[in-house]
Design a protein around this motif. Structure first.
Motif, PDB file in Angstrom:
ATOM      1  N   GLN A 156       0.829  -1.215   0.000  1.00 33.42           N
ATOM      2  CA  GLN A 156       0.000   0.000   0.000  1.00 33.42           C
ATOM      3  C   GLN A 156       0.857   1.255   0.000  1.00 33.42           C
ATOM      4  O   GLN A 156       0.453   2.298  -0.498  1.00 33.42           O
ATOM      5  N   VAL A 157       2.052   1.176   0.579  1.00 31.41           N
ATOM      6  CA  VAL A 157       3.021   2.272   0.567  1.00 31.41           C
ATOM      7  C   VAL A 157       4.282   1.783  -0.133  1.00 31.41           C
ATOM      8  O   VAL A 157       4.814   0.723   0.202  1.00 31.41           O
ATOM      9  N   GLN A 158       4.739   2.545  -1.095  1.00 32.27           N
ATOM     10  CA  GLN A 158       5.974   2.234  -1.813  1.00 32.27           C
ATOM     11  C   GLN A 158       6.928   3.417  -1.690  1.00 32.27           C
ATOM     12  O   GLN A 158       6.519   4.565  -1.847  1.00 32.27           O
ATOM     13  N   LEU A 159       8.174   3.120  -1.398  1.00 32.11           N
ATOM     14  CA  LEU A 159       9.202   4.160  -1.347  1.00 32.11           C
ATOM     15  C   LEU A 159       9.696   4.436  -2.770  1.00 32.11           C
ATOM     16  O   LEU A 159       9.803   3.525  -3.585  1.00 32.11           O
ATOM     17  N   PHE A 160       9.991   5.711  -3.067  1.00 30.92           N
ATOM     18  CA  PHE A 160      10.515   6.052  -4.390  1.00 30.92           C
ATOM     19  C   PHE A 160      11.410   7.276  -4.295  1.00 30.92           C
ATOM     20  O   PHE A 160      11.379   8.025  -3.314  1.00 30.92           O
ATOM     21  N   ASP A 161      12.228   7.461  -5.310  1.00 32.01           N
ATOM     22  CA  ASP A 161      13.135   8.606  -5.390  1.00 32.01           C
ATOM     23  C   ASP A 161      12.407   9.745  -6.096  1.00 32.01           C
ATOM     24  O   ASP A 161      12.298   9.763  -7.322  1.00 32.01           O
ATOM     25  N   ALA A 162      11.893  10.683  -5.325  1.00 33.86           N
ATOM     26  CA  ALA A 162      11.150  11.797  -5.915  1.00 33.86           C
ATOM     27  C   ALA A 162      12.065  12.760  -6.670  1.00 33.86           C
ATOM     28  O   ALA A 162      11.606  13.520  -7.532  1.00 33.86           O
ATOM     29  N   GLY A 163      13.348  12.723  -6.363  1.00 29.93           N
ATOM     30  CA  GLY A 163      14.263  13.662  -6.998  1.00 29.93           C
ATOM     31  C   GLY A 163      14.585  13.314  -8.441  1.00 29.93           C
ATOM     32  O   GLY A 163      14.831  14.196  -9.265  1.00 29.93           O
ATOM     33  N   ALA A 164      14.603  12.013  -8.776  1.00 33.44           N
ATOM     34  CA  ALA A 164      15.046  11.597 -10.107  1.00 33.44           C
ATOM     35  C   ALA A 164      14.159  12.133 -11.229  1.00 33.44           C
ATOM     36  O   ALA A 164      14.661  12.751 -12.180  1.00 33.44           O
ATOM     37  N   PRO A 165      12.834  11.944 -11.184  1.00 33.44           N
ATOM     38  CA  PRO A 165      12.004  12.496 -12.269  1.00 33.44           C
ATOM     39  C   PRO A 165      12.026  14.015 -12.317  1.00 33.44           C
ATOM     40  O   PRO A 165      11.917  14.612 -13.393  1.00 33.44           O
ATOM     41  N   TYR A 166      12.192  14.637 -11.169  1.00 29.79           N
ATOM     42  CA  TYR A 166      12.268  16.099 -11.113  1.00 29.79           C
ATOM     43  C   TYR A 166      13.541  16.596 -11.798  1.00 29.79           C
ATOM     44  O   TYR A 166      13.505  17.555 -12.590  1.00 29.79           O
ATOM     45  N   ARG A 167      14.655  15.930 -11.538  1.00 25.81           N
ATOM     46  CA  ARG A 167      15.903  16.325 -12.200  1.00 25.81           C
ATOM     47  C   ARG A 167      15.797  16.147 -13.709  1.00 25.81           C
ATOM     48  O   ARG A 167      16.335  16.958 -14.485  1.00 25.81           O
ATOM     49  N   ARG A 168      15.112  15.104 -14.137  1.00 20.84           N
ATOM     50  CA  ARG A 168      14.930  14.918 -15.580  1.00 20.84           C
ATOM     51  C   ARG A 168      14.117  16.056 -16.183  1.00 20.84           C
ATOM     52  O   ARG A 168      14.429  16.532 -17.292  1.00 20.84           O
ATOM     53  N   GLN A 169      13.102  16.510 -15.486  1.00 21.95           N
ATOM     54  CA  GLN A 169      12.305  17.633 -15.961  1.00 21.95           C
ATOM     55  C   GLN A 169      13.136  18.910 -16.034  1.00 21.95           C
ATOM     56  O   GLN A 169      13.055  19.671 -17.006  1.00 21.95           O
ATOM     57  N   LEU A 170      13.946  19.152 -15.014  1.00 19.43           N
ATOM     58  CA  LEU A 170      14.822  20.325 -15.040  1.00 19.43           C
ATOM     59  C   LEU A 170      15.777  20.260 -16.231  1.00 19.43           C
ATOM     60  O   LEU A 170      16.032  21.276 -16.895  1.00 19.43           O
ATOM     61  N   SER A 171      16.295  19.067 -16.508  1.00 19.93           N
ATOM     62  CA  SER A 171      17.228  18.901 -17.625  1.00 19.93           C
ATOM     63  C   SER A 171      16.547  19.147 -18.961  1.00 19.93           C
ATOM     64  O   SER A 171      17.176  19.620 -19.915  1.00 19.93           O
ATOM     65  N   ARG A 172      15.253  18.817 -19.052  1.00 20.29           N
ATOM     66  CA  ARG A 172      14.513  19.097 -20.280  1.00 20.29           C
ATOM     67  C   ARG A 172      14.209  20.580 -20.438  1.00 20.29           C
ATOM     68  O   ARG A 172      14.230  21.113 -21.553  1.00 20.29           O
ATOM     69  N   TYR A 173      13.909  21.245 -19.337  1.00 19.13           N
ATOM     70  CA  TYR A 173      13.426  22.625 -19.408  1.00 19.13           C
ATOM     71  C   TYR A 173      14.563  23.625 -19.641  1.00 19.13           C
ATOM     72  O   TYR A 173      14.395  24.608 -20.364  1.00 19.13           O
ATOM     73  N   VAL A 174      15.687  23.386 -19.019  1.00 22.61           N
ATOM     74  CA  VAL A 174      16.789  24.355 -19.036  1.00 22.61           C
ATOM     75  C   VAL A 174      17.921  23.826 -19.908  1.00 22.61           C
ATOM     76  O   VAL A 174      18.177  22.623 -19.970  1.00 22.61           O
ATOM     77  N   ASP A 175      18.617  24.739 -20.580  1.00 21.41           N
ATOM     78  CA  ASP A 175      19.762  24.361 -21.418  1.00 21.41           C
ATOM     79  C   ASP A 175      20.990  24.181 -20.522  1.00 21.41           C
ATOM     80  O   ASP A 175      21.848  25.067 -20.414  1.00 21.41           O
ATOM     81  N   LEU A 176      21.079  23.009 -19.900  1.00 25.67           N
ATOM     82  CA  LEU A 176      22.171  22.752 -18.966  1.00 25.67           C
ATOM     83  C   LEU A 176      23.523  22.730 -19.675  1.00 25.67           C
ATOM     84  O   LEU A 176      24.538  23.156 -19.099  1.00 25.67           O
ATOM     85  N   GLU A 177      23.550  22.225 -20.902  1.00 25.46           N
ATOM     86  CA  GLU A 177      24.828  22.181 -21.621  1.00 25.46           C
ATOM     87  C   GLU A 177      25.362  23.588 -21.861  1.00 25.46           C
ATOM     88  O   GLU A 177      26.571  23.831 -21.733  1.00 25.46           O
ATOM     89  N   ARG A 178      24.480  24.508 -22.184  1.00 21.53           N
ATOM     90  CA  ARG A 178      24.898  25.908 -22.405  1.00 21.53           C
ATOM     91  C   ARG A 178      25.441  26.497 -21.104  1.00 21.53           C
ATOM     92  O   ARG A 178      26.448  27.219 -21.101  1.00 21.53           O
ATOM     93  N   ILE A 179      24.769  26.192 -20.000  1.00 25.16           N
ATOM     94  CA  ILE A 179      25.217  26.703 -18.706  1.00 25.16           C
ATOM     95  C   ILE A 179      26.581  26.124 -18.341  1.00 25.16           C
ATOM     96  O   ILE A 179      27.501  26.846 -17.930  1.00 25.16           O
ATOM     97  N   ARG A 180      26.710  24.810 -18.495  1.00 28.44           N
ATOM     98  CA  ARG A 180      27.987  24.172 -18.146  1.00 28.44           C
ATOM     99  C   ARG A 180      29.121  24.706 -19.014  1.00 28.44           C
ATOM    100  O   ARG A 180      30.234  24.952 -18.527  1.00 28.44           O
ATOM    101  N   ALA A 181      28.843  24.901 -20.301  1.00 27.51           N
ATOM    102  CA  ALA A 181      29.878  25.401 -21.211  1.00 27.51           C
ATOM    103  C   ALA A 181      30.314  26.822 -20.862  1.00 27.51           C
ATOM    104  O   ALA A 181      31.465  27.198 -21.088  1.00 27.51           O
ATOM    105  N   ALA A 182      29.386  27.598 -20.296  1.00 32.68           N
ATOM    106  CA  ALA A 182      29.714  28.985 -19.937  1.00 32.68           C
ATOM    107  C   ALA A 182      30.684  29.047 -18.767  1.00 32.68           C
ATOM    108  O   ALA A 182      31.399  30.050 -18.601  1.00 32.68           O
ATOM    109  N   GLY A 183      30.734  28.003 -17.957  1.00 31.43           N
ATOM    110  CA  GLY A 183      31.691  27.956 -16.854  1.00 31.43           C
ATOM    111  C   GLY A 183      31.509  29.058 -15.828  1.00 31.43           C
ATOM    112  O   GLY A 183      32.503  29.585 -15.301  1.00 31.43           O
ATOM    113  N   ILE A 184      30.292  29.421 -15.547  1.00 28.23           N
ATOM    114  CA  ILE A 184      30.017  30.494 -14.586  1.00 28.23           C
ATOM    115  C   ILE A 184      30.413  30.014 -13.181  1.00 28.23           C
ATOM    116  O   ILE A 184      29.866  29.028 -12.693  1.00 28.23           O
ATOM    117  N   PRO A 185      31.346  30.684 -12.533  1.00 25.05           N
ATOM    118  CA  PRO A 185      31.683  30.280 -11.161  1.00 25.05           C
ATOM    119  C   PRO A 185      30.545  30.676 -10.218  1.00 25.05           C
ATOM    120  O   PRO A 185      30.152  31.840 -10.172  1.00 25.05           O
TER     121      PRO A 185
END
Length: 469
Positions: A156-185
């Protein structure tokens, strides 16, 4: 016991109002609501922050849900509120519960309801839950619980990683590669909260402060306000970083420090991201803001011919607009901001990543981006002060202001009044003063925005005089 939901959820002091017994009563009423609405069969998502006893409180809610026949997905670790909201949306759950008191001091905890669209419960929903609580208490309604161990064994209760699907959504929404390439400290301060680890995992190399478990939050409420970010500001200056990002206790609000180590308010963040969505992403839609938010948003809407909605304070009002209209962006003065194409929810982590995206695309710092906009629409300064006020004085002030008659403030003629939430006085040059007595605390809040810091202070002093404080 009288339960009242505030701007986002029911909150109380742990072991005083927020007890296991009271929580069980509220949870039972919430399950009764989901069942009555035909939502129970779709199941429930439950998450929690890093506050004292939050996991145990979440487990109790899961026991009550399982005892009422609902299938539960319980986060296996602390998780941001937006991650719970996203899990509700993505999985098609009937709703969600987040155990958190957000930015409140450490002695508090809280109970947030998420509706099946993946956003905060609407006022109409929380009113019904309050009524069910009262009726259940009056009728001696039994709280139905299934022990967690038994619920886990039975599925009736199942444990799950709520962070994983959320991180995938963030990766879809934001241009992470552009951010990483910019090297903003950059540095991130999750303020010991549920957002810990998320931005550094997505942007390797980010420095993270206050990531260890500390239910006392280092003696500072986990609110990304200027007075709480001295350490982040100092780090940005000392290490010559490009930006500092700060999250509140459950990571649904955002604060920032610019390239100079100066506080970058939610008004400034709202302005920069709105411009980025319009100019760099080419998006369009209406805009929603609360009555205490900056006029810079109004002027950008005029510039781009966008419809603007203004709401009372509380993101739940913006959420309702996002459900009914094509809203590009909505936001409030406290750092709760949401955007189109996600969920009708404020999301501090996503908004922090969008700030980085704006910097990466333009090659400019936050202050440069803001100044570019203000050079076009005008320069604005803002400040809010909170003053203690007793109930009698508050009632006298409300009666006085409702009667009208305030024609001039600080020798300036009032050009327009707005009493949508509090008492807002607007002047011919666009400057304004908002006098807003809290509905739940012995506090009077004064807000002002103007073209110079001196005028902001002058209007705030005048507000104190009007209030007799």
């Amino acid at each position: 016991m009288q339960i009242r939901f505030g701007t986002d959820g029911w909150r109380g002091v742990i072991a005083r109002e927020f007890t296991f017994a009271n929580l069980s009563i509220v949870a039972q009423a919430t399950m009764d609501y989901f069942i009555a609405q035909g939502l129970a069969d779709a199941g429930l998502v439950i998450g929690y922050d890093r506050r004292f006893l939050s996991r145990r409180f979440a487990e109790r809610v899961a026991e009550v849900a399982a005892g009422n026949g609902l299938r539960v997905r319980l986060s296996d670790s602390f998780t941001p509120t937006p991650a719970v909201s996203w899990a509700v949306h993505e999985s098609g759950a009937g709703g969600g519960i987040m155990i958190t008191a957000s930015h409140n001091p450490p002695e508090y905890n809280g109970f947030k309801i998420k509706e099946n669209f993946g956003g905060s419960a609407r006022p109409s929903t929380t009113r019904v839950v309050e009524e069910i609580v009262a009726a259940n208490i009056a009728n001696g309604r039994e709280v139905r619980k299934l022990p967690l161990a038994e619920a886990l064994r039975g599925g009736q209760v199942q444990l799950f990683d709520a962070g994983a699907p959320y991180r995938r959504q963030l990766s879809r929404y934001v241009d992470l590669e552009r951010i990483r390439a910019a090297g903003i400290p950059l540095a991130v301060d999750p303020m010991y909260g549920a957002g810990t680890g998320f931005i550094p995992e997505l942007i390797p190399g980010a420095i993270e402060l206050h990531s260890e478990e500390n239910p006392g939050f280092g003696g500072i409420p986990p609110e990304p306000a200027s007075e709480h970010l001295a350490e982040l500001s100092a780090l940005v200056r000392e290490r010559n970083l490009g930006v500092g990002l700060a999250l509140d206790g459950d990571a649904d609000r955002i604060g920032a420090v610019d390239e100079n180590g100066e506080f970058f308010s939610a008004h400034m963040i709202f302005t920069v991201i709105l411009r980025h969505l319009l100019e760099q992403r080419g998006l369009r839609g209406a805009v929603a803001k609360t009555v205490s938010a900056t006029r810079m948003v109004d002027l950008l809407c005029e510039k781009y011919d966008l419809e603007l909605f203004e709401t009372p304070i509380g993101f739940k009002h913006i959420c309702e607009l996002m459900l009914d209209h094509d809203i590009l962006m909505g936001g409030e003065e406290s750092g709760g901001l949401g955007v189109k194409g996600h969920i009708p929810e404020r999301d501090g982590i996503l908004l922090g990543l969008l700030l980085l995206e704006a910097m990466a695309v333009t090659g400019k710092g936050l202050r440069q981006l803001l100044n570019d906009t203000m050079d076009e629409i005008g320069h604005f300064y803002y400040r809010r002060i909170d003053l203690p006020i007793d109930r009698e004085a508050k009632e006298r002030l409300i009666t006085k202001l409702r009667a009208g008659g305030v024609r001039t403030i600080a020798s300036r003629l009032v050009a327009k009044e707005n009493f949508r939430d509090g008492f807002k006085y607007i002047f011919a040059d666009g400057s304004w003063l908002l006098i807003r007595p809290s509905g739940t605390e012995p506090v009077l809040r004064l807000y002002s925005e103007a073209g110079t810091p001196d005028l902001v202070e002058e209007l705030l002093r005048a507000g104190r005089e009007i209030a007799g404080l």
